[in-house]
Write an enzyme that holds these catalytic residues in place. Structure first.
Site, PDB file in Angstrom:
ATOM      1  N   GLU A  48       0.841  -1.211   0.000  1.00  0.00           N
ATOM      2  CA  GLU A  48       0.000   0.000   0.000  1.00  0.00           C
ATOM      3  C   GLU A  48       0.871   1.254   0.000  1.00  0.00           C
ATOM      4  O   GLU A  48       0.898   2.001   0.986  1.00  0.00           O
ATOM      5  CB  GLU A  48      -0.877  -0.003   1.255  1.00  0.00           C
ATOM      6  CG  GLU A  48      -1.738  -1.237   1.427  1.00  0.00           C
ATOM      7  CD  GLU A  48      -2.206  -1.419   2.869  1.00  0.00           C
ATOM      8  OE1 GLU A  48      -1.728  -0.698   3.776  1.00  0.00           O
ATOM      9  OE2 GLU A  48      -3.044  -2.290   3.091  1.00  0.00           O
ATOM     10  N   TYR A  88       6.171  17.269  11.530  1.00  0.00           N
ATOM     11  CA  TYR A  88       7.059  16.089  11.562  1.00  0.00           C
ATOM     12  C   TYR A  88       8.539  16.462  11.544  1.00  0.00           C
ATOM     13  O   TYR A  88       9.379  15.584  11.372  1.00  0.00           O
ATOM     14  CB  TYR A  88       6.813  15.221  10.322  1.00  0.00           C
ATOM     15  CG  TYR A  88       5.423  14.680  10.152  1.00  0.00           C
ATOM     16  CD1 TYR A  88       4.858  13.827  11.105  1.00  0.00           C
ATOM     17  CD2 TYR A  88       4.682  14.977   9.017  1.00  0.00           C
ATOM     18  CE1 TYR A  88       3.592  13.302  10.920  1.00  0.00           C
ATOM     19  CE2 TYR A  88       3.411  14.453   8.830  1.00  0.00           C
ATOM     20  CZ  TYR A  88       2.874  13.624   9.784  1.00  0.00           C
ATOM     21  OH  TYR A  88       1.621  13.099   9.597  1.00  0.00           O
ATOM     22  N   CYS A 126       0.063  33.488  11.924  1.00  0.00           N
ATOM     23  CA  CYS A 126       0.345  33.941  13.285  1.00  0.00           C
ATOM     24  C   CYS A 126       0.627  32.748  14.171  1.00  0.00           C
ATOM     25  O   CYS A 126      -0.236  32.268  14.917  1.00  0.00           O
ATOM     26  CB  CYS A 126      -0.808  34.781  13.817  1.00  0.00           C
ATOM     27  SG  CYS A 126      -0.732  36.421  13.125  1.00  0.00           S
TER      28      CYS A 126
HETATM   29  C1  LIG Z   1      -0.809   5.781   5.552  1.00  0.00           C
HETATM   30  C2  LIG Z   1      -0.899   4.351   5.212  1.00  0.00           C
HETATM   31  C3  LIG Z   1      -0.182   3.817   4.137  1.00  0.00           C
HETATM   32  C4  LIG Z   1       0.759   4.649   3.300  1.00  0.00           C
HETATM   33  O1  LIG Z   1       1.901   5.079   3.952  1.00  0.00           O
HETATM   34  P1  LIG Z   1       3.030   5.811   3.091  1.00  0.00           P
HETATM   35  O2  LIG Z   1       4.095   6.117   4.070  1.00  0.00           O
HETATM   36  O3  LIG Z   1       2.417   7.034   2.515  1.00  0.00           O
HETATM   37  O4  LIG Z   1       3.459   4.854   2.030  1.00  0.00           O
HETATM   38  C5  LIG Z   1      -0.367   2.501   3.821  1.00  0.00           C
HETATM   39  N1  LIG Z   1      -1.195   1.706   4.538  1.00  0.00           N
HETATM   40  C6  LIG Z   1      -1.893   2.170   5.584  1.00  0.00           C
HETATM   41  C7  LIG Z   1      -2.798   1.257   6.315  1.00  0.00           C
HETATM   42  C8  LIG Z   1      -1.771   3.499   5.963  1.00  0.00           C
HETATM   43  O5  LIG Z   1      -2.457   3.969   7.007  1.00  0.00           O
END
Ligand SMILES: *Cc1c(COP(=O)(O)O)cnc(C)c1O
Length: 404
Positions: A263, A306, A332
């Site tokens: 993902e 971050y 601000c």
């Molecule tokens: C945010 C998230 C991602 C993506 O993370 P990246 O650092 O943008 O690749 C993938 N899987 C889940 C479940 C997430 O919450």
């Protein structure tokens, strides 16, 4: 094959559409996806773009046309994906701390679902039993990721079903004859170390004996991309080779075919995005020169939230010798984008560009200080088009009930 937009393209876009402005490059997004396909075995791997990084529907369309699937973090993201034309079977909903109502809605929309608590899994079992295949998110108690705010797999993280509750999980599986077809682990963002993904593989391997219905091992996202010049991201070639090998091994061991899912969010869109702002004010104070720009943490929060590094260049005069600047916003609030940063010498009115602005840039923007959110522009085949306009004062008032 490393696509990027030119200074001229970016500067012309800032003049045409006004600033501050988010600009995205369609070919770069597709290039990132194709790079994944090159290194992972397509027969055993599928990719789901984690769209919370950037949800503009025109960007989602580029990703859908490239053939990539999509991972959603909320039911509204699921609905946006359906709106764009993603087939429900290419949509994954990885929920966390959501109401069971939302999970029922996701079922009615026919999408893949990862459940991340025993509580919701129990409700799911009672309602659906074995009639709807389901994924479970496991917390492996691995510390990984760029910093604590973006670490999600450690032993104090809210995410996932703790690995130590395996017995409770298998008991629920038995009680409701759950068809658990996915085991999911997402340990965080900006994971450079390939070893972290292999640790997930080890956790999966140890769990699989308890889950005979599992067909998918979902390794989550979190690939690191380079932010600083010369910095290295996750070694995709190495990760691909290792995961391909693992998948082959596990398939042979179990005698049935498993698929790996990933993902990637940041990896897909971070480098394809540029954020352009204009310098309003130069202010000398002792040794420091402040470059005050026409934006702030309301438009790009990552440096403040971050401590993220975003490389900054001077679009208007890129060839000038560099000088050190403190680049600060107009909110601000102390919104410092960069401190003591070498940038080609700035004149008031110059356009600055922030690189790596595609992921978690516009998506985390707000109307703080009643500022308008920036417009967004997409370059495709070297042509730019507006994909969302700047706010207006009317937009700021539109949700508020009128004064009587
Ligand atoms: C945010 C998230 C991602 C993506 O993370 P990246 O650092 O943008 O690749 C993938 N899987 C889940 C479940 C997430 O919450």
């Amino acid at each position: 094959m490393k696509s990027s937009l030119t200074y001229t393209q970016l500067k012309d876009a800032a003049i045409q559409y006004g600033s501050p402005l988010y600009v995205y490059h369609a070919e770069k997004i597709v290039e990132q996806y194709l790079n994944l396909l090159t290194h992972f075995n397509p027969a055993t791997t599928q990719f789901f773009y984690a769209c919370k990084a950037l949800t503009n529907i025109h960007v989602l369309k580029v990703i859908q046309k490239a053939g990539c699937n999509i991972d959603c973090s909320s039911i509204n993201e699921v609905k946006l994906a359906l709106h764009v034309g993603f087939n429900p079977c290419t949509i994954l909903y990885t929920s966390n701390s959501v109401s069971f109502e939302e999970i029922k809605e996701a079922v009615s929309l026919g999408v893949n679902i990862n459940i991340d608590s025993l509580s919701n899994l129990e409700k799911f079992g009672a309602q659906y039993g074995d009639t709807y295949p389901i994924g479970v998110r496991v917390r492996p108690n691995i510390m990984a990721g760029g910093n604590l705010k973006i670490s999600t797999g450690h032993d104090k993280s809210k995410f996932g079903i703790p690995y130590t509750q395996l017995e409770e999980l298998t008991a629920l599986q038995k009680k409701y004859a759950l068809n658990i077809y996915t085991l999911h682990i997402h340990t965080g963002s900006e994971i450079k170390d390939v070893e972290v993904f292999l640790q997930s593989a080890t956790v999966f391997e140890s769990m699989l004996v308890h889950f005979p219905t599992v067909k998918v091992l979902d390794f989550g996202g979190g690939f690191k991309v380079p932010y600083q010049p010369g910095e290295k991201g996750t070694d995709i070639a190495l990760l691909g080779a290792e995961v391909n090998q693992f998948m082959q091994k596990i398939t042979e061991k179990l005698g049935r075919k498993l698929t790996a899912w990933f993902e990637p969010g940041k990896y897909m869109v971070s480098e394809a995005g540029y954020f352009i702002a204009q310098v309003n004010v130069l202010k000398q104070s002792g040794d420091i020169v402040f470059a005050g720009i026409n934006t702030g943490l309301n438009h790009l929060i990552r440096p403040m939230f971050y401590d993220a590094y975003h490389h900054i260049d001077n679009l208007s005069q890129p060839d000038k010798p560099t000088q050190a600047y403190a680049v600060v916003g107009n909110i601000c609030e102390t919104d410092t984008f960069a401190w003591d940063r070498p940038i080609p010498a700035i004149t008031e009115g110059d356009f600055l560009v922030f690189y790596n602005a595609g992921a978690y840039g516009y998506e985390m923007a707000s109307n703080y200080n009643a500022r308008f959110k920036p417009a967004q522009v997409l370059f495709e085949n070297n042509e730019s088009r507006l994909i969302s306009r700047r706010d207006t004062l009317e937009d700021l008032l539109t949700l508020q009930t009128p004064l009587t």
